[in-house]
Design a protein around this motif. Structure first.
Motif, mmCIF file in Angstrom:
data_model
loop_
_atom_site.group_PDB
_atom_site.id
_atom_site.type_symbol
_atom_site.label_atom_id
_atom_site.label_comp_id
_atom_site.label_asym_id
_atom_site.label_seq_id
_atom_site.Cartn_x
_atom_site.Cartn_y
_atom_site.Cartn_z
ATOM 1 N N HIS A 31 144.582 120.614 73.852
ATOM 2 C CA HIS A 31 143.953 121.188 72.655
ATOM 3 C C HIS A 31 144.310 120.359 71.418
ATOM 4 O O HIS A 31 143.427 119.942 70.675
ATOM 5 C CB HIS A 31 144.407 122.650 72.498
ATOM 6 C CG HIS A 31 143.716 123.383 71.389
ATOM 7 N ND1 HIS A 31 144.303 124.438 70.748
ATOM 8 C CD2 HIS A 31 142.511 123.221 70.815
ATOM 9 C CE1 HIS A 31 143.454 124.891 69.826
ATOM 10 N NE2 HIS A 31 142.368 124.176 69.849
ATOM 11 N N HIS A 58 138.060 116.981 62.984
ATOM 12 C CA HIS A 58 138.936 117.341 64.109
ATOM 13 C C HIS A 58 140.390 116.980 63.813
ATOM 14 O O HIS A 58 141.168 116.693 64.714
ATOM 15 C CB HIS A 58 138.456 116.646 65.394
ATOM 16 C CG HIS A 58 137.197 117.240 65.937
ATOM 17 N ND1 HIS A 58 135.974 117.009 65.360
ATOM 18 C CD2 HIS A 58 136.977 118.096 66.961
ATOM 19 C CE1 HIS A 58 135.040 117.680 66.013
ATOM 20 N NE2 HIS A 58 135.620 118.352 66.992
ATOM 21 N N TRP A 79 137.859 132.025 74.688
ATOM 22 C CA TRP A 79 137.316 130.706 75.038
ATOM 23 C C TRP A 79 137.183 130.502 76.550
ATOM 24 O O TRP A 79 136.785 129.421 76.988
ATOM 25 C CB TRP A 79 138.221 129.585 74.482
ATOM 26 C CG TRP A 79 138.284 129.530 72.984
ATOM 27 C CD1 TRP A 79 137.440 130.128 72.087
ATOM 28 C CD2 TRP A 79 139.262 128.813 72.200
ATOM 29 N NE1 TRP A 79 137.832 129.837 70.809
ATOM 30 C CE2 TRP A 79 138.941 129.027 70.838
ATOM 31 C CE3 TRP A 79 140.366 128.016 72.503
ATOM 32 C CZ2 TRP A 79 139.681 128.479 69.793
ATOM 33 C CZ3 TRP A 79 141.110 127.458 71.483
ATOM 34 C CH2 TRP A 79 140.784 127.690 70.125
ATOM 35 N N ASN A 123 140.908 118.826 70.078
ATOM 36 C CA ASN A 123 139.766 118.820 70.989
ATOM 37 C C ASN A 123 139.142 120.204 71.034
ATOM 38 O O ASN A 123 139.861 121.212 71.035
ATOM 39 C CB ASN A 123 140.212 118.388 72.390
ATOM 40 C CG ASN A 123 140.502 116.898 72.460
ATOM 41 O OD1 ASN A 123 139.724 116.078 71.958
ATOM 42 N ND2 ASN A 123 141.638 116.542 73.049
ATOM 43 N N ASP A 124 137.802 120.263 71.108
ATOM 44 C CA ASP A 124 137.106 121.556 71.167
ATOM 45 C C ASP A 124 137.213 122.129 72.570
ATOM 46 O O ASP A 124 136.841 121.476 73.548
ATOM 47 C CB ASP A 124 135.625 121.370 70.803
ATOM 48 C CG ASP A 124 135.463 120.960 69.351
ATOM 49 O OD1 ASP A 124 136.184 121.515 68.500
ATOM 50 O OD2 ASP A 124 134.624 120.081 69.074
ATOM 51 N N GLU A 146 136.254 125.658 73.275
ATOM 52 C CA GLU A 146 135.292 126.743 73.498
ATOM 53 C C GLU A 146 134.038 126.297 74.274
ATOM 54 O O GLU A 146 133.645 126.960 75.239
ATOM 55 C CB GLU A 146 134.915 127.374 72.155
ATOM 56 C CG GLU A 146 134.229 128.698 72.310
ATOM 57 C CD GLU A 146 134.046 129.403 70.962
ATOM 58 O OE1 GLU A 146 134.331 128.798 69.911
ATOM 59 O OE2 GLU A 146 133.615 130.562 70.988
#
Ligand code: PLP
Length: 360
Positions: free
Chosen positions: A136, A290, A177, A145-146, A148
């Protein structure tokens, strides 16, 4: 300068919350003492809140964050399983190594270090992986980092997420998530010494536990009896009593402040730090979309001896910042602002000291 004045602004450990320091001096109890078991139970309840999950199997594993990573693979990977791993830093690389050692057929999805992973590329990497694993918060690059979108598209795969640097510092939504296994560490945004790996496992993942994993110590079938059944609450080894007591206190501070307030404190300090670094003419590595607030990577200017700067900060000002790791070794500094350390006062201190040392 006394060591007690050291400001820990590396990639971890962070400074300890005073309540955690007090907890570390708590009288030793037997690991089966009912007074300790109630602290342990409450620690697991607090961890569920921190992870935003109702998973019954949620507990602190003995060992640092790496024990969580190892447990996530050794308990769920069977020889030949396709395991997709996102790699955009040191800890993604480490997941590849650990998964491979436990027999996975690893499919790596790379992104340049300093950029986030592309969730679509992660999902397209294999038609039916047994497991997808992501970091993450990449501590080596300062990139988030995404998670979901990968959870939404994971299909039958289990989703494993490393939250070592994220838990407590930025939102982590295990249930929301669709994360099946998440692990963390205690020494970053939780403000507790290194030594435990908070872990949570979904019911769906529990159905797929490897029956006899090659590690006895990290075998969740043996450890799970403690939280899962509600009976015989014991680890299969001596519980790390003092560390659990310290984590209990650290989570107490976090939940007393409130998760949202803690995220906001980290966000505000991160912004203050990152704006200040740019005002010093320094270049940040992670893209703003990010960029982690709790861990900032900043390029070492040309001609500057990066190790000498870190030494001068430590010796002259009592401030620790971190060196680069992996591909970024020698090229960046990593400045953490996590847990108890995430205070505007510490940000002001590191910016002033860095400005002086760099002559800017
Ligand atoms: N994962 C990430 C993202 C980390 O930053 C770290 C440590 O820095 C680890 C895993 C390993 O944790 P530990 O060093 O506590 O074993």
């Amino acid at each position: 300068m006394p060591l007690s004045d050291r400001v820990l602004m590396g990639p971890g450990p962070s400074n300890l919350y005073p309540e955690v320091v007090a907890a570390l001096t708590h009288p030793m109890l037997g690991h089966l003492d009912p007074d300790f078991l109630s602290v342990l139970d409450e620690t697991c309840v607090r961890l569920r809140t921190a992870f935003a999950t109702t998973n019954a199997l949620t507990l602190p594993l003995s060992g640092t964050g790496s024990a969580g990573m190892e447990a996530a693979f050794v308990n769920f990977v069977r020889p030949g399983d396709a395991v997709v791993v996102g790699v955009n830093g040191v800890f993604g690389e480490r997941m590849v190594e650990v998964a491979g050692r436990h027999g996975a057929d690893v499919v790596r999805v790379d992104a340049p270090w300093g950029s986030p992973l592309d969730p679509a590329a992660v999902l397209a990497a294999h038609p039916a992986p047994a497991l997808i694993a992501l970091v993450h918060a990449e501590t080596s690059t300062g990139v988030r980092n995404d998670i979901e979108p990968v959870g939404a598209g994971k299909g039958d795969a289990l989703l494993v997420v490393d939250t070592v640097t994220s838990l407590g510092g930025i939102p982590v939504e295990v249930d929301g998530w669709g994360v099946d296994v998440a692990y963390s560490g205690t020494q970053k945004c939780l403000g507790v010494p290194p030594g435990l790996a908070p872990l949570t496992v979904s019911d769906r993942a529990r159905e797929r536990l490897v029956e006899r994993p090659s590690s006895w110590y990290l075998d969740l079938n043996l450890i799970a009896g403690y939280v899962a059944s509600g009976t015989g609450r014991t680890y299969h080894h001596t519980a790390p009593v003092s560390m659990v007591t310290a984590l209990h206190a650290g989570l107490g501070v976090l939940l007393e402040e409130g998760l949202v307030a803690s995220w906001e404190r980290h966000r505000a300090c991160g912004t203050l730090l990152q704006d200040g670094l740019e005002r010093l003419g320094l270049e940040l590595v992670a893209p703003v979309s990010h960029r982690l607030p709790q861990l900032t990577t900043v390029r070492v200017p040309d001609g500057v001896d990066e190790a000498a700067v870190r030494s001068r900060l430590r010796e002259g000002f009592g401030i620790e910042i971190g060196a680069g790791a992996g591909q970024l070794a020698g090229k960046v500094w990593r400045i953490g602002c996590m847990g108890h350390t995430a205070r505007p006062r510490n940000v002001a201190l590191v910016l002033a000291a860095l400005g002086e040392v760099l002559g800017r």
